[in-house]
Design a protein around this motif. Structure first.
Motif, PDB file in Angstrom:
ATOM      1  N   TYR A 124      73.722  67.533  73.629  1.00  0.00           N
ATOM      2  CA  TYR A 124      72.869  66.394  73.270  1.00  0.00           C
ATOM      3  C   TYR A 124      71.713  66.832  72.373  1.00  0.00           C
ATOM      4  O   TYR A 124      71.375  66.146  71.399  1.00  0.00           O
ATOM      5  CB  TYR A 124      72.327  65.704  74.511  1.00  0.00           C
ATOM      6  CG  TYR A 124      73.319  64.818  75.240  1.00  0.00           C
ATOM      7  CD1 TYR A 124      74.429  64.272  74.600  1.00  0.00           C
ATOM      8  CD2 TYR A 124      73.137  64.518  76.580  1.00  0.00           C
ATOM      9  CE1 TYR A 124      75.316  63.457  75.272  1.00  0.00           C
ATOM     10  CE2 TYR A 124      74.021  63.691  77.262  1.00  0.00           C
ATOM     11  CZ  TYR A 124      75.113  63.166  76.605  1.00  0.00           C
ATOM     12  OH  TYR A 124      75.993  62.358  77.272  1.00  0.00           O
ATOM     13  N   ILE A 125      71.109  67.966  72.671  1.00  0.00           N
ATOM     14  CA  ILE A 125      70.022  68.480  71.833  1.00  0.00           C
ATOM     15  C   ILE A 125      70.558  68.796  70.428  1.00  0.00           C
ATOM     16  O   ILE A 125      69.923  68.453  69.420  1.00  0.00           O
ATOM     17  CB  ILE A 125      69.361  69.725  72.462  1.00  0.00           C
ATOM     18  CG1 ILE A 125      68.646  69.365  73.767  1.00  0.00           C
ATOM     19  CG2 ILE A 125      68.422  70.420  71.476  1.00  0.00           C
ATOM     20  CD1 ILE A 125      67.397  68.525  73.626  1.00  0.00           C
ATOM     21  N   SER A 126      71.720  69.419  70.354  1.00  0.00           N
ATOM     22  CA  SER A 126      72.313  69.748  69.050  1.00  0.00           C
ATOM     23  C   SER A 126      72.625  68.496  68.237  1.00  0.00           C
ATOM     24  O   SER A 126      72.377  68.461  67.024  1.00  0.00           O
ATOM     25  CB  SER A 126      73.601  70.564  69.239  1.00  0.00           C
ATOM     26  OG  SER A 126      73.314  71.801  69.826  1.00  0.00           O
ATOM     27  N   ILE A 127      73.145  67.474  68.899  1.00  0.00           N
ATOM     28  CA  ILE A 127      73.430  66.212  68.200  1.00  0.00           C
ATOM     29  C   ILE A 127      72.116  65.599  67.700  1.00  0.00           C
ATOM     30  O   ILE A 127      72.027  65.147  66.553  1.00  0.00           O
ATOM     31  CB  ILE A 127      74.198  65.233  69.114  1.00  0.00           C
ATOM     32  CG1 ILE A 127      75.612  65.764  69.387  1.00  0.00           C
ATOM     33  CG2 ILE A 127      74.258  63.839  68.483  1.00  0.00           C
ATOM     34  CD1 ILE A 127      76.372  65.007  70.469  1.00  0.00           C
ATOM     35  N   GLY A 128      71.105  65.608  68.542  1.00  0.00           N
ATOM     36  CA  GLY A 128      69.798  65.101  68.128  1.00  0.00           C
ATOM     37  C   GLY A 128      69.268  65.845  66.915  1.00  0.00           C
ATOM     38  O   GLY A 128      68.762  65.235  65.968  1.00  0.00           O
ATOM     39  N   ASN A 129      69.408  67.167  66.919  1.00  0.00           N
ATOM     40  CA  ASN A 129      68.937  67.970  65.785  1.00  0.00           C
ATOM     41  C   ASN A 129      69.670  67.610  64.503  1.00  0.00           C
ATOM     42  O   ASN A 129      69.064  67.574  63.424  1.00  0.00           O
ATOM     43  CB  ASN A 129      69.095  69.459  66.085  1.00  0.00           C
ATOM     44  CG  ASN A 129      68.154  69.946  67.155  1.00  0.00           C
ATOM     45  OD1 ASN A 129      67.159  69.300  67.475  1.00  0.00           O
ATOM     46  ND2 ASN A 129      68.468  71.091  67.731  1.00  0.00           N
ATOM     47  N   LEU A 130      70.968  67.334  64.604  1.00  0.00           N
ATOM     48  CA  LEU A 130      71.732  66.948  63.413  1.00  0.00           C
ATOM     49  C   LEU A 130      71.291  65.576  62.901  1.00  0.00           C
ATOM     50  O   LEU A 130      71.223  65.348  61.695  1.00  0.00           O
ATOM     51  CB  LEU A 130      73.229  66.977  63.705  1.00  0.00           C
ATOM     52  CG  LEU A 130      73.811  68.382  63.865  1.00  0.00           C
ATOM     53  CD1 LEU A 130      75.196  68.331  64.484  1.00  0.00           C
ATOM     54  CD2 LEU A 130      73.830  69.115  62.528  1.00  0.00           C
ATOM     55  N   TYR A 131      70.959  64.679  63.816  1.00  0.00           N
ATOM     56  CA  TYR A 131      70.441  63.373  63.375  1.00  0.00           C
ATOM     57  C   TYR A 131      69.087  63.526  62.696  1.00  0.00           C
ATOM     58  O   TYR A 131      68.790  62.812  61.735  1.00  0.00           O
ATOM     59  CB  TYR A 131      70.352  62.387  64.542  1.00  0.00           C
ATOM     60  CG  TYR A 131      71.650  61.666  64.821  1.00  0.00           C
ATOM     61  CD1 TYR A 131      72.208  60.808  63.875  1.00  0.00           C
ATOM     62  CD2 TYR A 131      72.325  61.839  66.022  1.00  0.00           C
ATOM     63  CE1 TYR A 131      73.398  60.144  64.115  1.00  0.00           C
ATOM     64  CE2 TYR A 131      73.512  61.177  66.278  1.00  0.00           C
ATOM     65  CZ  TYR A 131      74.050  60.329  65.318  1.00  0.00           C
ATOM     66  OH  TYR A 131      75.225  59.673  65.564  1.00  0.00           O
ATOM     67  N   VAL A 132      68.273  64.448  63.151  1.00  0.00           N
ATOM     68  CA  VAL A 132      66.994  64.703  62.477  1.00  0.00           C
ATOM     69  C   VAL A 132      67.258  65.178  61.053  1.00  0.00           C
ATOM     70  O   VAL A 132      66.574  64.758  60.113  1.00  0.00           O
ATOM     71  CB  VAL A 132      66.138  65.727  63.258  1.00  0.00           C
ATOM     72  CG1 VAL A 132      64.970  66.233  62.409  1.00  0.00           C
ATOM     73  CG2 VAL A 132      65.611  65.103  64.539  1.00  0.00           C
ATOM     74  N   ARG A 133      68.258  66.039  60.894  1.00  0.00           N
ATOM     75  CA  ARG A 133      68.571  66.561  59.553  1.00  0.00           C
ATOM     76  C   ARG A 133      68.945  65.436  58.584  1.00  0.00           C
ATOM     77  O   ARG A 133      68.721  65.545  57.385  1.00  0.00           O
ATOM     78  CB  ARG A 133      69.705  67.587  59.617  1.00  0.00           C
ATOM     79  CG  ARG A 133      69.464  68.798  60.485  1.00  0.00           C
ATOM     80  CD  ARG A 133      68.627  69.835  59.836  1.00  0.00           C
ATOM     81  NE  ARG A 133      69.190  70.311  58.610  1.00  0.00           N
ATOM     82  CZ  ARG A 133      69.237  71.562  58.244  1.00  0.00           C
ATOM     83  NH1 ARG A 133      68.751  72.485  59.030  1.00  0.00           N
ATOM     84  NH2 ARG A 133      69.729  71.907  57.088  1.00  0.00           N
TER      85      ARG A 133
END
Length: 194
Positions: free
Chosen positions: A100-109
């Motif tokens: 979930y954190i990794s997916i969130g980070n990709l959405y930030v990108r």
């Protein structure tokens, strides 16, 4: 290359996946993306043949990292979503926290901040349900960092202030100096924006 030669002749699929992923990572770090991709793909093919959840998670993460390095964030997200599906289907909630954190980070990108926050909050809620409260810290910090990187300094400060358990955790963990540093940075940035 000796490790690949030895792994190729091995009947140990885990070893083969590990070696191909390690070699792919080495090539990626050297800027040889095509060679990195070939090795990641070979590892993924082996993992898919075995059906091993652990190997599939590892390979999906590497493929996500690869596409992230190419700034192809939608493909990077696809591989993280594959991991999330595997983890949900196989009752692996602790691994799902990181996903979930990794997916969130990709959405930030991709500057999709509402979606990013949604996944960070999913991680926080899952941490709560698992009574793994220390991990909530990651979700909270990611949300604050998201606001700061988007130059929404006041929102970051407000979010930080609204979550006293984050501050309490930092104090209890002996990170009160980091708390002071965080406040100083947020107040400075907020005042610079005005």
């Amino acid at each position: 290359n000796l490790s690949v030669a030895l792994a190729a002749n091995s009947k140990n699929d885990s070893l083969r996946v590990l070696v191909y992923n390690a070699l792919g990572t080495s090539y990626l770090q050297k800027g040889e993306k095509l060679l990195g991709f070939r090795n990641f793909l070979e590892a993924l093919n082996i993992a898919e043949e075995t059906g091993s959840i652990w190997l599939l998670e590892s390979c999906n993460s590497r493929m996500s990292t690869f596409y992230n390095s190419l700034e192809e964030y939608e493909k990077a997200k696809d591989y993280q979503f594959r991991n999330a599906q595997l983890q949900i289907a196989n009752n692996k909630p602790y691994e799902l926290l990181d996903t979930y954190i990794s997916i969130g980070n990709l959405y930030v990108r991709t500057k999709q901040y509402d979606q990013a926050k949604k996944y960070y909050e999913k991680s926080i809620a899952l941490s709560d349900s698992l009574k793994f409260h220390v991990y909530k810290f990651n979700g909270y910090i990611q949300i604050v960092n998201m606001y700061l990187s988007n130059k929404e300094y006041q929102k970051g400060l407000d979010y930080f202030n609204a979550h006293s358990e984050l501050k309490n955790f930092m104090i209890k963990s002996g990170l009160d100096y980091l708390l002071d540093h965080s406040y100083a940075a947020m107040y400075t940035l907020t005042n610079l924006q005005d």
